[in-house]
Design an enzyme around this catalytic site. Sequence first.
Site, PDB file in Angstrom:
ATOM      1  CG  LEU A   1      -1.981  -1.107   1.276  1.00  0.00           C
ATOM      2  CD1 LEU A   1      -2.781  -1.014   2.579  1.00  0.00           C
ATOM      3  CD2 LEU A   1      -2.919  -1.044   0.083  1.00  0.00           C
TER       4      LEU A   1
ATOM      5  CG  ASP B   1       3.968  14.268  10.158  1.00  0.00           C
ATOM      6  OD1 ASP B   1       4.103  15.308   9.483  1.00  0.00           O
ATOM      7  OD2 ASP B   1       4.327  13.140   9.759  1.00  0.00           O
TER       8      ASP B   1
END
Length: 388
Positions: free
Chosen positions: A18, A135
């Site tokens: 992925l 983040d």
Amino acid sequence: MSLKTRHSLLEYRFGDLLGKGTYGTVYKGFKKGNPEEVVAIKCVHKSSLSKQSIDGIINEISITKKVKNEFIVELKDFKWTESHIYLIFEFCSGGELAQLIRKNKRFSEPIVRHFLQQIATALKTLRSHSIAHMDLKPQNILISSKICGNCWRNVVLKIADFGFAQYLRSEDSATSLRGSPLYMAPEILLGTKYDASVDLWSVGIILYECLFGSAPFCSESFEELTQKIKSREPIKIPNDIDISDNCRDILNRLLQRDPKNRISFDEFFDHPFIDLEHMPSIESYAKGVQLIQEAVDNDQKCRYNESFSLYTQGLQYLVPVYSWGDGTTVWDQSKQQILKSKLTQYMERAEQLKISCGLIAVDIKDMESIQNAYQLVEGAEQSIKSKA
């Protein structure tokens, strides 16, 4: 030999690659059973880890096991072997918000508000645990399911990747360099003390990018980027794309270079653009139905002022549900049309009460709510007929 064949977990089998996260490679996986459960497996090779990286993984496990919210990716399990650390997450088949932005360039304001409500709900849970993500960026916001045609109303965003997250109470501060430069608050790049409000700056950049198709500091190099972020010039909000006053206000208040002038978390959660009180959910749908029932009851008893106010209050809860569903079931077009018919009936009755009964003590905000309801229903109707 493919990468995925190097990994082996007794309860899981590995599927397609992925992508890569902060500390490892992520695969589509399947928990063995009947039926199999689809998951995402982050694989981290121990030999490649520094002490700081190990601390980051332990921190990610600690936070994601502790924090539960429908808009935060769930950590289902984790495994330690001699060579690897495996983190097993819920699978989000829709990919990243970053991919969605690249594909669609920009989104309409109602869709952006819908996205921001979900992000705000997740952040509210994080702040209740004194956690700062550190983040936030479109690459770390996943979409629970694929978007097909006009199914925008069923999109669920989930915040992921807590490798940089840390516990920061309101009075705490930190100084280490964390986050991705394009979404990083100026105080981090400047090397000064910062607190959890850096997440609010990142949300502002994401909001800007969703509205206008690109982040405000797009640059050719890292040096150019850092100079733009460190600049003292205020962030300019484009005027060529029409956005509401509330949208422009929250964007300006999020993108304040000086954290002392930036919107606070409490102000952010209470801001009228986000309007968490009327965020579509099964609870808000039930509350809207209850208010409408009370409105009808007062109407029948000739308590027209009370009835008018209750109609408008109920519509504020029900119209968002018409636009986006209640968060639990797929609202197909036929179900939408049934609700639209009822909403139109309530709106027309509220206006009829004001005109025919000569209500003079009507709150101006109630009348604004009626007008907003008409506009939102019409906007949702258009989104049904298109891909938004």
